[in-house]
Structures are given as C-alpha cells and as structure tokens.
Design an enzyme around this catalytic site. Sequence first.
Site, PDB file in Angstrom:
ATOM      1  N   GLU A 113      42.989 -29.911  -4.354  1.00 52.14           N
ATOM      2  CA  GLU A 113      43.486 -28.760  -5.110  1.00 52.14           C
ATOM      3  C   GLU A 113      44.322 -27.790  -4.272  1.00 52.14           C
ATOM      4  OE1 GLU A 113      40.340 -26.818  -7.288  1.00 52.14           O
ATOM      5  OE2 GLU A 113      39.566 -28.673  -8.122  1.00 52.14           O
ATOM      6  N   GLU A 148      37.118 -35.081 -10.172  1.00 54.05           N
ATOM      7  CA  GLU A 148      36.125 -34.069 -10.551  1.00 54.05           C
ATOM      8  C   GLU A 148      36.197 -33.824 -12.047  1.00 54.05           C
ATOM      9  OE1 GLU A 148      36.267 -30.234  -8.593  1.00 54.05           O
ATOM     10  OE2 GLU A 148      36.532 -31.175  -6.637  1.00 54.05           O
TER      11      GLU A 148
END
Length: 455
Positions: A165, A351
């Site tokens: 991220e 995720e």
Amino acid sequence: MDVNFPDEFLWGAATASYQIEGGYNEEGRSFSTWDVYSRVPGNVYHGDNGDVAADHFHKWKEDVAMMKELGLPAYRFSFSWPRIIPAGKGNVNQKGLDFYDRLVDELLNANIKPFPTVYHWDHPAILDNTGGWTNRDMAYYFADYAVLLTEHFSDRITNWITINEPFVVALMGHHLGVFPPGLKDVKAASAAIHHLLLGHGLAVKGMRTNAKQPLQIGITLNLSSVESATNSPEDQHAAALRDAYLNRVFLDPLYYQKYPAEITGELGFVFPEGFEQDFSVIGEPTDFLGINNYMRDVVKFNPADAPFTFEIVYPKESSYSTMWEMYPQGLYDLLTRLKKDYPLNAIYITENGTAVTDGIDADGRVRDSRRIQYLQDYMASMNRALMEGVPVKGYFVWSLMDNFEWSQGYSRRFGLIFVDYENEQRRVLKDSAFWYKNVIRNNGFNFKTYYTEPF
Ligand code: IFM
C-alpha cells in the site's frame, strides 16, 4: 458447494511485522518510524503502540501451529526492516535474519507457503532524519534491503511482495498528514509516491538478478471501486479525481509508465525533476498484482479543499465493520474494471476482512458471525469475477490474528484468531477461523446467512 474455486487457488491469511511482532527492542532491532510516531501523544488511539503487540516475536511457533491446525496453505507476513538492517542501510543484524529463518523453516515444515512482504510501512526511523521517502536515496536503500532478503531467503521462498500500500505511506503520510511522517505537503507527497515506485522497480530487478530460483514478484496496492454519488457532472468529475488519486496514481506508472493527467494537472502534484526518466525502471515487469480491498468509495463534489474537490461519502455505520462499510459488489466491480483497463495476468487478493467487536463468551467461544458473513460475501463476489475470466489466483484474509491497527491502536480487531491483550496475548480461534478452515478444506462453500440480528 454453491461457490467453488479452481484446484490451484491459493488460500491464506496475512499479517505485518509492526502490527503483530512486539519485541521492539530485542536482538538488535532499531526504532521504526511507527515506534516514534506512536509515542507522540494524540497520534494513536489510547496511546497504544507496537512494543508488545500480539507478541508474535515470542509466540511464532504457537502461531505456526495454529495456522497448521487451520490447514492454511499460505501465510503472508512482512519482514521488519529495523530488525534486519537497524541503520536502514549498511550493516546486517544476523539475529534479525535468524528470527525469520526460524519462522520460514517452521512454516515450510508445516507445509505452509511463505508469501512475504518486504516493506509494510515500518522502515528504520533513522532514515527519516534524511527525509525518508522524500529523499531519492531511500529508493536505493529499500532496493538493497529487498535484494538482501532474496539473497538470503530465495532458496526457500518464491512469492514476494515488494511494498504494501504505497498510497498509505505516500498520501496518508505526506499529504493527508494522518500517518507518519505526518506531513501535509503535496510536494513531499509527490516525491514519496515517485520514490516508492522507483524503489519497487529497482527492487524487482535486483531481487530477480540475485535469486536462487525464478521468483514470482508483485506489489500490493490498496484499491477500491469509485462511484459517483449522483449523475451530476460535478460529482462524476469528483469521482474521476478520486480514482486518479487513489488507484491510477500507482497503476498507471506501473503498467503504462505515466502519471494520470489529473495528478500532474488539476491536482497539482509536482514530481521530482527528470521523473520521466525513471518510468522504465518503475515499469519493470512483475508476475502479479496484489490487491487489498475492503470497501468502495462513493464520492461527491465538494469545493472546500480545492483542488482536491472530492468528498468521500461513507455510510454512517455498518453492522459488519467498525471501520468501513460492507459492500461485496465493490470487489467484483474493482476486479472487472482492472481486467478491462490493465494488462494483468495474475491477481492475488492480499488482504480482505473486517473489524467487528469480538469478545470471548462465557463458554470460551468467539462468535464472530458478522465476520463470517463479510468474508463469505466478499469471497462470493470475487468468485463471480473469477468465473468471468478475471485471473484471481489467491486470497488472503486480513488478518490471521488481532493486532495493532495503526492509528486505531488495539481498538479494532480484524483477526481470525482472538488475541487476549489482558492475558499475556493468549490466542483463541474465533468461529470465523473454523469457518475458514472448512472453506479451505472444501475449496468453496455453501452460501448462507450467518448474521441476522440488528446491530
Ligand atoms: O491493518 C491494515 C493493514 O496494515 C493494511 N491494510 C489495511 C489493514 C486494515 O486497516
């Protein structure tokens, strides 16, 4: 089974070093940027920090045994840079490598595929003294660290994620100012975006060169489908800006070697001089894209923060998440959009999951049926995209265990495993863990309604 997956589909669960390890001052580990940030009053809910976290640094063997009990085929964890190279560059801390050697060998003995992330936000704090990610050198320090890892572990590990991220580090950390280093500076954010991408590209090339076997390497982006709140041209334009800011700012340089026009134009990001010359490195081919997805973004026009004229309209509350809404259709929309717009051969959902208020009942069980509902519905949505030809190769639940949820501290529980912070981090498998065990065993599930009571 109502919902089936291909034989080779990879199921897993994910964690990250700072969120679970603890052992913050043990065996040569230096302070990370998060150790520093979480010690500043007001930055983290309740003044929590990752000093002990889930104490995985000491309980790793027990944790692998629980993964084995779940029949988990793959485990995504992250290496702690300050444990391995405490000064950020230069000397290697052998004890840091030893810790991960033990973990990786235990995983392999349990027939669990290690699927590590090189960097999940916890770089050595000392690197911030010279500008952190705003400094171009950081890209090279990161690549050296990544290459060190593959030199050491690539005999045993084939699947690698470079960065988790980059949006959070670059934009939340340097533009929105809500994560370390806490800056609100579009120029610093521009530099951080560019250097994270450069570091990724340098790492991919270097990791392959030194590997002991062919590797599968990708990057993980947090992506969401973006919708306009209404059909008005203003809202639609705001949604396009949000999509550029969240999704395309990383996807376009990685896959098309350019930044979106909205980013360098209307939104006013200013990349370091000569940035175009780095695109050939940034675009170094990868083997898969990792996607973290939790929600969609519904956006409306709001001129208050011009030029950032998009406002995200989240539903006010949700029974299924103490953080965000539950909207499984968003994962389908995202996946089908990515297939249409980018040349992707393999996608892993690295995720997905939800934080709900879990507790241990008097009989010792954790009845987290809302989590089961959430996971099932998102998996079904992913399956729909898969059946329509989106190349999804695997799925990792966030998270294997409850952990330090960044600025929310320990107030948010995402785990399949309950961690009892009051009682020496005792672990308890939640109902969702047993449910997931069956999904893995059957490679699918029968679709049900698990949660019906009002919130
Ligand atoms: O806990 C985080 C993780 O570190 C990165 N992705 C989102 C998760 C939930 O907020």
